[in-house]
Design a protein around this motif. Structure first.
Motif, PDB file in Angstrom:
ATOM      1  N   HIS A   1      36.662  -9.764  -7.839  1.00 21.73           N
ATOM      2  CA  HIS A   1      38.056  -9.428  -8.136  1.00 21.73           C
ATOM      3  C   HIS A   1      38.150  -7.986  -8.640  1.00 21.73           C
ATOM      4  O   HIS A   1      39.051  -7.245  -8.247  1.00 21.73           O
ATOM      5  CB  HIS A   1      38.622 -10.407  -9.164  1.00 21.73           C
ATOM      6  CG  HIS A   1      40.026 -10.117  -9.570  1.00 21.73           C
ATOM      7  ND1 HIS A   1      41.073 -10.249  -8.695  1.00 21.73           N
ATOM      8  CD2 HIS A   1      40.553  -9.676 -10.741  1.00 21.73           C
ATOM      9  CE1 HIS A   1      42.196  -9.905  -9.321  1.00 21.73           C
ATOM     10  NE2 HIS A   1      41.894  -9.562 -10.566  1.00 21.73           N
ATOM     11  N   ASP A   2      37.221  -7.590  -9.478  1.00 21.50           N
ATOM     12  CA  ASP A   2      37.214  -6.215  -9.963  1.00 21.50           C
ATOM     13  C   ASP A   2      36.969  -5.235  -8.823  1.00 21.50           C
ATOM     14  O   ASP A   2      37.573  -4.166  -8.772  1.00 21.50           O
ATOM     15  CB  ASP A   2      36.141  -6.021 -11.034  1.00 21.50           C
ATOM     16  CG  ASP A   2      36.492  -6.694 -12.345  1.00 21.50           C
ATOM     17  OD1 ASP A   2      37.692  -6.958 -12.560  1.00 21.50           O
ATOM     18  OD2 ASP A   2      35.574  -6.950 -13.138  1.00 21.50           O
ATOM     19  N   PHE A   3      36.068  -5.600  -7.926  1.00 23.53           N
ATOM     20  CA  PHE A   3      35.764  -4.711  -6.814  1.00 23.53           C
ATOM     21  C   PHE A   3      36.977  -4.513  -5.916  1.00 23.53           C
ATOM     22  O   PHE A   3      37.243  -3.396  -5.468  1.00 23.53           O
ATOM     23  CB  PHE A   3      34.593  -5.256  -6.000  1.00 23.53           C
ATOM     24  CG  PHE A   3      34.191  -4.347  -4.878  1.00 23.53           C
ATOM     25  CD1 PHE A   3      33.530  -3.159  -5.142  1.00 23.53           C
ATOM     26  CD2 PHE A   3      34.502  -4.657  -3.562  1.00 23.53           C
ATOM     27  CE1 PHE A   3      33.173  -2.303  -4.119  1.00 23.53           C
ATOM     28  CE2 PHE A   3      34.147  -3.813  -2.536  1.00 23.53           C
ATOM     29  CZ  PHE A   3      33.477  -2.640  -2.813  1.00 23.53           C
ATOM     30  N   SER A   4      37.721  -5.560  -5.651  1.00 27.62           N
ATOM     31  CA  SER A   4      38.913  -5.409  -4.804  1.00 27.62           C
ATOM     32  C   SER A   4      39.973  -4.561  -5.499  1.00 27.62           C
ATOM     33  O   SER A   4      40.671  -3.791  -4.838  1.00 27.62           O
ATOM     34  CB  SER A   4      39.474  -6.773  -4.423  1.00 27.62           C
ATOM     35  OG  SER A   4      39.964  -7.449  -5.556  1.00 27.62           O
ATOM     36  N   ASP A   5      40.074  -4.675  -6.815  1.00 25.50           N
ATOM     37  CA  ASP A   5      41.004  -3.810  -7.551  1.00 25.50           C
ATOM     38  C   ASP A   5      40.585  -2.349  -7.459  1.00 25.50           C
ATOM     39  O   ASP A   5      41.416  -1.457  -7.272  1.00 25.50           O
ATOM     40  CB  ASP A   5      41.090  -4.234  -9.017  1.00 25.50           C
ATOM     41  CG  ASP A   5      41.857  -5.525  -9.207  1.00 25.50           C
ATOM     42  OD1 ASP A   5      42.589  -5.916  -8.267  1.00 25.50           O
ATOM     43  OD2 ASP A   5      41.730  -6.135 -10.283  1.00 25.50           O
ATOM     44  N   HIS A   6      39.291  -2.092  -7.595  1.00 28.10           N
ATOM     45  CA  HIS A   6      38.795  -0.720  -7.474  1.00 28.10           C
ATOM     46  C   HIS A   6      39.013  -0.183  -6.067  1.00 28.10           C
ATOM     47  O   HIS A   6      39.387   0.980  -5.891  1.00 28.10           O
ATOM     48  CB  HIS A   6      37.310  -0.651  -7.836  1.00 28.10           C
ATOM     49  CG  HIS A   6      37.049  -0.788  -9.293  1.00 28.10           C
ATOM     50  ND1 HIS A   6      37.344   0.200 -10.203  1.00 28.10           N
ATOM     51  CD2 HIS A   6      36.521  -1.801 -10.007  1.00 28.10           C
ATOM     52  CE1 HIS A   6      37.024  -0.195 -11.411  1.00 28.10           C
ATOM     53  NE2 HIS A   6      36.513  -1.415 -11.324  1.00 28.10           N
ATOM     54  N   LYS A   7      38.792  -1.021  -5.079  1.00 31.01           N
ATOM     55  CA  LYS A   7      38.998  -0.600  -3.691  1.00 31.01           C
ATOM     56  C   LYS A   7      40.466  -0.282  -3.436  1.00 31.01           C
ATOM     57  O   LYS A   7      40.786   0.722  -2.795  1.00 31.01           O
ATOM     58  CB  LYS A   7      38.523  -1.701  -2.747  1.00 31.01           C
ATOM     59  CG  LYS A   7      38.591  -1.322  -1.294  1.00 31.01           C
ATOM     60  CD  LYS A   7      38.085  -2.433  -0.401  1.00 31.01           C
ATOM     61  CE  LYS A   7      38.263  -2.049   1.046  1.00 31.01           C
ATOM     62  NZ  LYS A   7      37.913  -3.119   1.952  1.00 31.01           N
TER      63      LYS A   7
ATOM     64  N   THR B   1      42.644   0.689  -5.660  1.00 35.98           N
ATOM     65  CA  THR B   1      42.957   1.920  -6.381  1.00 35.98           C
ATOM     66  C   THR B   1      42.476   3.133  -5.595  1.00 35.98           C
ATOM     67  O   THR B   1      43.185   4.142  -5.483  1.00 35.98           O
ATOM     68  CB  THR B   1      42.307   1.898  -7.769  1.00 35.98           C
ATOM     69  OG1 THR B   1      42.798   0.770  -8.488  1.00 35.98           O
ATOM     70  CG2 THR B   1      42.615   3.159  -8.542  1.00 35.98           C
ATOM     71  N   TYR B   2      41.280   3.057  -5.053  1.00 35.39           N
ATOM     72  CA  TYR B   2      40.732   4.161  -4.262  1.00 35.39           C
ATOM     73  C   TYR B   2      41.572   4.407  -3.012  1.00 35.39           C
ATOM     74  O   TYR B   2      41.878   5.558  -2.688  1.00 35.39           O
ATOM     75  CB  TYR B   2      39.286   3.855  -3.877  1.00 35.39           C
ATOM     76  CG  TYR B   2      38.646   4.919  -3.035  1.00 35.39           C
ATOM     77  CD1 TYR B   2      38.349   6.169  -3.566  1.00 35.39           C
ATOM     78  CD2 TYR B   2      38.346   4.683  -1.696  1.00 35.39           C
ATOM     79  CE1 TYR B   2      37.771   7.152  -2.793  1.00 35.39           C
ATOM     80  CE2 TYR B   2      37.758   5.657  -0.920  1.00 35.39           C
ATOM     81  CZ  TYR B   2      37.466   6.891  -1.469  1.00 35.39           C
ATOM     82  OH  TYR B   2      36.891   7.860  -0.700  1.00 35.39           O
ATOM     83  N   GLU B   3      41.956   3.355  -2.312  1.00 35.39           N
ATOM     84  CA  GLU B   3      42.794   3.517  -1.124  1.00 35.39           C
ATOM     85  C   GLU B   3      44.161   4.097  -1.477  1.00 35.39           C
ATOM     86  O   GLU B   3      44.700   4.925  -0.738  1.00 35.39           O
ATOM     87  CB  GLU B   3      42.937   2.186  -0.401  1.00 35.39           C
ATOM     88  CG  GLU B   3      41.672   1.737   0.289  1.00 35.39           C
ATOM     89  CD  GLU B   3      41.766   0.332   0.866  1.00 35.39           C
ATOM     90  OE1 GLU B   3      42.804  -0.336   0.667  1.00 35.39           O
ATOM     91  OE2 GLU B   3      40.797  -0.090   1.514  1.00 35.39           O
ATOM     92  N   GLY B   4      44.713   3.690  -2.612  1.00 37.32           N
ATOM     93  CA  GLY B   4      45.973   4.263  -3.066  1.00 37.32           C
ATOM     94  C   GLY B   4      45.845   5.739  -3.400  1.00 37.32           C
ATOM     95  O   GLY B   4      46.733   6.541  -3.099  1.00 37.32           O
ATOM     96  N   PHE B   5      44.720   6.108  -4.019  1.00 40.96           N
ATOM     97  CA  PHE B   5      44.472   7.512  -4.331  1.00 40.96           C
ATOM     98  C   PHE B   5      44.368   8.342  -3.060  1.00 40.96           C
ATOM     99  O   PHE B   5      44.938   9.438  -2.978  1.00 40.96           O
ATOM    100  CB  PHE B   5      43.193   7.653  -5.163  1.00 40.96           C
ATOM    101  CG  PHE B   5      42.753   9.069  -5.340  1.00 40.96           C
ATOM    102  CD1 PHE B   5      43.414   9.904  -6.220  1.00 40.96           C
ATOM    103  CD2 PHE B   5      41.695   9.572  -4.600  1.00 40.96           C
ATOM    104  CE1 PHE B   5      43.022  11.216  -6.370  1.00 40.96           C
ATOM    105  CE2 PHE B   5      41.295  10.877  -4.747  1.00 40.96           C
ATOM    106  CZ  PHE B   5      41.953  11.702  -5.634  1.00 40.96           C
ATOM    107  N   LEU B   6      43.644   7.837  -2.075  1.00 38.93           N
ATOM    108  CA  LEU B   6      43.528   8.560  -0.809  1.00 38.93           C
ATOM    109  C   LEU B   6      44.875   8.700  -0.110  1.00 38.93           C
ATOM    110  O   LEU B   6      45.206   9.756   0.434  1.00 38.93           O
ATOM    111  CB  LEU B   6      42.534   7.857   0.111  1.00 38.93           C
ATOM    112  CG  LEU B   6      41.068   7.959  -0.271  1.00 38.93           C
ATOM    113  CD1 LEU B   6      40.219   7.198   0.737  1.00 38.93           C
ATOM    114  CD2 LEU B   6      40.625   9.396  -0.362  1.00 38.93           C
TER     115      LEU B   6
END
Length: 95
Positions: free
Chosen positions: A12-18, A20-25
């Motif tokens: 669940h944490d990994f999907s949140d980080h992913k 966030t990263y996609e949103g940043f990009l």
């Protein structure tokens, strides 16, 4: 001494980080398209003295950025269209 607890990253944490990263990009590419639109608008105004067209391109670039942020599937595409439009106008005004 204080104890250090190292927690493992759950899926669940990994999907949140992913996400966030996609949103940043996504935000970065939309912002880059907006900045390029403003630069092209200033090039039109600075090289040809047509500040009215410059302001129209700058406003269109900002509107395209808002639409790109609002509609996830559009992303940077409206901003890129404004940049291409501005470059074509700059090309036509330079002759």
């Amino acid at each position: 001494m204080a104890e250090a607890h190292h927690e493992t990253m759950t899926s669940h944490d990994f999907s949140d980080h992913k996400n966030t990263y996609e949103g940043f990009l996504r935000f970065s590419t939309i912002g880059m398209a907006w900045a390029l639109g403003i630069v092209v608008a200033l090039a039109i105004g600075g090289t040809s003295g047509r500040w009215g067209i410059c302001s129209v391109i700058a406003i269109l670039s900002t509107i395209a950025t808002v639409f790109g942020m609002a509609v996830k599937s559009w992303s940077w595409k409206p901003g890129a269209a404004v940049v291409i439009l501005g470059l074509l106008i700059l090309l036509l005004l330079s002759h």
